[in-house]
Design an enzyme around this catalytic site. Structure first.
Site, PDB file in Angstrom:
ATOM      1  N   HIS A  91      10.030   7.961  -7.119  1.00  0.00           N
ATOM      2  CA  HIS A  91       9.885   9.231  -6.429  1.00  0.00           C
ATOM      3  C   HIS A  91       9.219   9.109  -5.013  1.00  0.00           C
ATOM      4  O   HIS A  91       9.539   9.418  -4.153  1.00  0.00           O
ATOM      5  CB  HIS A  91       8.714  10.097  -7.292  1.00  0.00           C
ATOM      6  CG  HIS A  91       9.374  10.666  -8.511  1.00  0.00           C
ATOM      7  ND1 HIS A  91       8.476  10.449  -9.702  1.00  0.00           N
ATOM      8  CD2 HIS A  91      10.544  11.297  -8.814  1.00  0.00           C
ATOM      9  CE1 HIS A  91       9.238  10.962 -10.523  1.00  0.00           C
ATOM     10  NE2 HIS A  91      10.366  11.145 -10.323  1.00  0.00           N
ATOM     11  N   LYS A 114       9.346  22.392 -21.116  1.00  0.00           N
ATOM     12  CA  LYS A 114       9.100  21.218 -21.380  1.00  0.00           C
ATOM     13  C   LYS A 114       7.602  20.837 -21.828  1.00  0.00           C
ATOM     14  O   LYS A 114       6.627  21.536 -21.562  1.00  0.00           O
ATOM     15  CB  LYS A 114       9.343  20.118 -20.117  1.00  0.00           C
ATOM     16  CG  LYS A 114      10.664  19.892 -19.911  1.00  0.00           C
ATOM     17  CD  LYS A 114      10.848  18.933 -18.746  1.00  0.00           C
ATOM     18  CE  LYS A 114      12.361  18.587 -18.380  1.00  0.00           C
ATOM     19  NZ  LYS A 114      12.665  17.903 -17.164  1.00  0.00           N
ATOM     20  N   ARG A 148      20.119   8.283  -8.848  1.00  0.00           N
ATOM     21  CA  ARG A 148      19.921   6.878  -9.411  1.00  0.00           C
ATOM     22  C   ARG A 148      21.252   6.531  -9.655  1.00  0.00           C
ATOM     23  O   ARG A 148      21.694   5.322  -9.214  1.00  0.00           O
ATOM     24  CB  ARG A 148      18.930   6.863 -10.642  1.00  0.00           C
ATOM     25  CG  ARG A 148      17.616   7.018 -10.127  1.00  0.00           C
ATOM     26  CD  ARG A 148      16.675   7.257 -11.290  1.00  0.00           C
ATOM     27  NE  ARG A 148      17.029   8.741 -11.825  1.00  0.00           N
ATOM     28  CZ  ARG A 148      16.204   9.372 -12.705  1.00  0.00           C
ATOM     29  NH1 ARG A 148      15.156   8.530 -12.979  1.00  0.00           N
ATOM     30  NH2 ARG A 148      16.601  10.656 -12.855  1.00  0.00           N
ATOM     31  N   SER A 205      10.130   8.527 -15.076  1.00  0.00           N
ATOM     32  CA  SER A 205       9.024   8.964 -15.524  1.00  0.00           C
ATOM     33  C   SER A 205       9.041   8.803 -17.086  1.00  0.00           C
ATOM     34  O   SER A 205       7.962   8.435 -17.871  1.00  0.00           O
ATOM     35  CB  SER A 205       8.553  10.334 -15.377  1.00  0.00           C
ATOM     36  OG  SER A 205       8.418  10.670 -14.079  1.00  0.00           O
TER      37      SER A 205
HETATM   38  P1  ADP Z   1      13.608  16.327 -13.069  1.00  0.00           P
HETATM   39  O1  ADP Z   1      13.596  17.048 -11.660  1.00  0.00           O
HETATM   40  O2  ADP Z   1      14.932  16.210 -13.404  1.00  0.00           O
HETATM   41  O3  ADP Z   1      12.674  16.890 -13.916  1.00  0.00           O
HETATM   42  P2  ADP Z   1      11.959  13.938 -12.149  1.00  0.00           P
HETATM   43  O4  ADP Z   1      10.796  14.996 -11.824  1.00  0.00           O
HETATM   44  O5  ADP Z   1      11.692  12.687 -12.998  1.00  0.00           O
HETATM   45  O6  ADP Z   1      13.162  14.733 -12.708  1.00  0.00           O
HETATM   46  O7  ADP Z   1      12.707  13.674 -10.650  1.00  0.00           O
HETATM   47  C1  ADP Z   1      12.681  14.432  -9.648  1.00  0.00           C
HETATM   48  C2  ADP Z   1      13.926  14.041  -8.534  1.00  0.00           C
HETATM   49  O8  ADP Z   1      13.604  12.313  -8.306  1.00  0.00           O
HETATM   50  C3  ADP Z   1      15.152  13.933  -9.052  1.00  0.00           C
HETATM   51  O9  ADP Z   1      16.200  14.557  -8.032  1.00  0.00           O
HETATM   52  C4  ADP Z   1      15.373  12.693  -9.734  1.00  0.00           C
HETATM   53  O10 ADP Z   1      16.730  12.092  -9.763  1.00  0.00           O
HETATM   54  C5  ADP Z   1      14.798  11.805  -8.605  1.00  0.00           C
HETATM   55  N1  ADP Z   1      14.407  10.682  -9.265  1.00  0.00           N
HETATM   56  C6  ADP Z   1      13.721  10.058 -10.219  1.00  0.00           C
HETATM   57  N2  ADP Z   1      13.512   8.955 -10.429  1.00  0.00           N
HETATM   58  C7  ADP Z   1      14.051   8.262  -9.462  1.00  0.00           C
HETATM   59  C8  ADP Z   1      14.150   7.056  -8.931  1.00  0.00           C
HETATM   60  N3  ADP Z   1      13.529   5.777  -9.576  1.00  0.00           N
HETATM   61  N4  ADP Z   1      14.779   6.524  -7.737  1.00  0.00           N
HETATM   62  C9  ADP Z   1      15.220   7.921  -7.118  1.00  0.00           C
HETATM   63  N5  ADP Z   1      15.197   8.977  -7.411  1.00  0.00           N
HETATM   64  C10 ADP Z   1      14.616   9.366  -8.607  1.00  0.00           C
END
Ligand code: ADP
Length: 163
Positions: free
Chosen positions: A17, A41, A90, A128
Site C-alpha cells: 500500500h 468485515k 497485483r 494485509s
Molecule cells: P480492499 O480495498 O479490497 O479492501 P486493501 O485495503 O487490501 O483491499 O487494498 C487497497 C488497495 O491497495 C487495492 O486497490 C489493492 O489492490 C491495493 N493493494 C493491496 N496490496 C497491494 C500490493 N501489495 N501492491 C499493490 N497494491 C496493493
C-alpha cells in the site's frame, strides 16, 4: 491530476500500500487515502487505528492526507473534490473485481475515473491478510510492514489470544 483518493480497508497498511501511496502522491497535487469503515468485515484494527498507522507511515509525504469514510467510494471522492480513484493491481486475480468496481463507479459517477497502478514486483505477493496470517503463527513480518505496524499487529494478536 489535481486531487485523487486511494480507498481501501488497510487492515493494516503494508509496504505494498505504501508503495502505491508514494507513487500516486507523485502524480497528484493532493492524495487522500480513504480508510473504509466497512461493517460487513470484521477487521483486526479499528478504523481509527488504521488511519493513525497510515498517518504515521506517510508523515514525510506533504501532499497526502488520511481519512476514514463510510458509504460509496464515489461519494467520498466527490466530497474530497477528487477526479480520480487510485487502485493497486497485483495480479490477474485482482483484475476482474477491480474492473467491475471501476465500471460500476463510473456508471454511478461519470466525473470520477479510476487509475490503476501496477504493484512493484517485490510486493506483488503482499496482502494485509497474508501478513495477519503469518503473524498469527509467530512468523517474521518485518519485510511486509513498517516496524511500528508489526509491533501493533503482535500486540493485537496477543490481546486477542488473552481474551
Ligand atoms: P480492499 O480495498 O479490497 O479492501 P486493501 O485495503 O487490501 O483491499 O487494498 C487497497 C488497495 O491497495 C487495492 O486497490 C489493492 O489492490 C491495493 N493493494 C493491496 N496490496 C497491494 C500490493 N501489495 N501492491 C499493490 N497494491 C496493493
Amino acid at each position: 491530476m489535481a486531487v485523487a483518493v486511494y480507498p481501501g480497508s488497510f487492515d493494516p497498511v503494508t509496504f505494498g500500500h505504501l508503495d502505491i501511496i508514494r507513487r500516486a502522491s507523485l502524480l497528484t497535487e493532493r492524495l487522500v487515502v480513504g480508510v473504509l469503515n466497512n461493517s460487513a468485515k470484521s477487521p483486526l484494527f479499528t478504523v481509527d487505528e488504521r488511519v493513525e498507522m497510515i498517518r504515521e507511515a506517510v508523515k514525510d509525504l506533504p501532499n497526502v492526507e488520511v481519512k476514514s469514510f463510510s458509504g460509496l467510494t464515489v461519494d467520498f471522492a466527490k466530497n474530497e473534490g477528487a477526479t480520480a480513484i487510485v487502485r493497486g493491481l497485483r495480479a490477474v486475480t485482482d483484475f476482474e473485481y477491480e474492473l467491475q468496481f471501476s465500471q460500476t463507479n463510473r456508471k454511478i459517477m461519470p466525473t470520477v475515473d479510476t487509475i490503476f497502478l501496477t504493484t512493484s514486483l517485490q510486493y506483488a505477493y503482499l496482502s494485509s491478510s497474508i501478513v495477519k496470517e503469518v503473524a498469527s503463527y509467530g512468523g517474521d513480518i518485518s519485510e511486509f510492514v513498517p516496524g511500528f505496524v508489526a509491533q501493533k499487529i503482535t500486540e493485537k494478536i496477543e490481546k486477542k489470544r488473552g481474551n
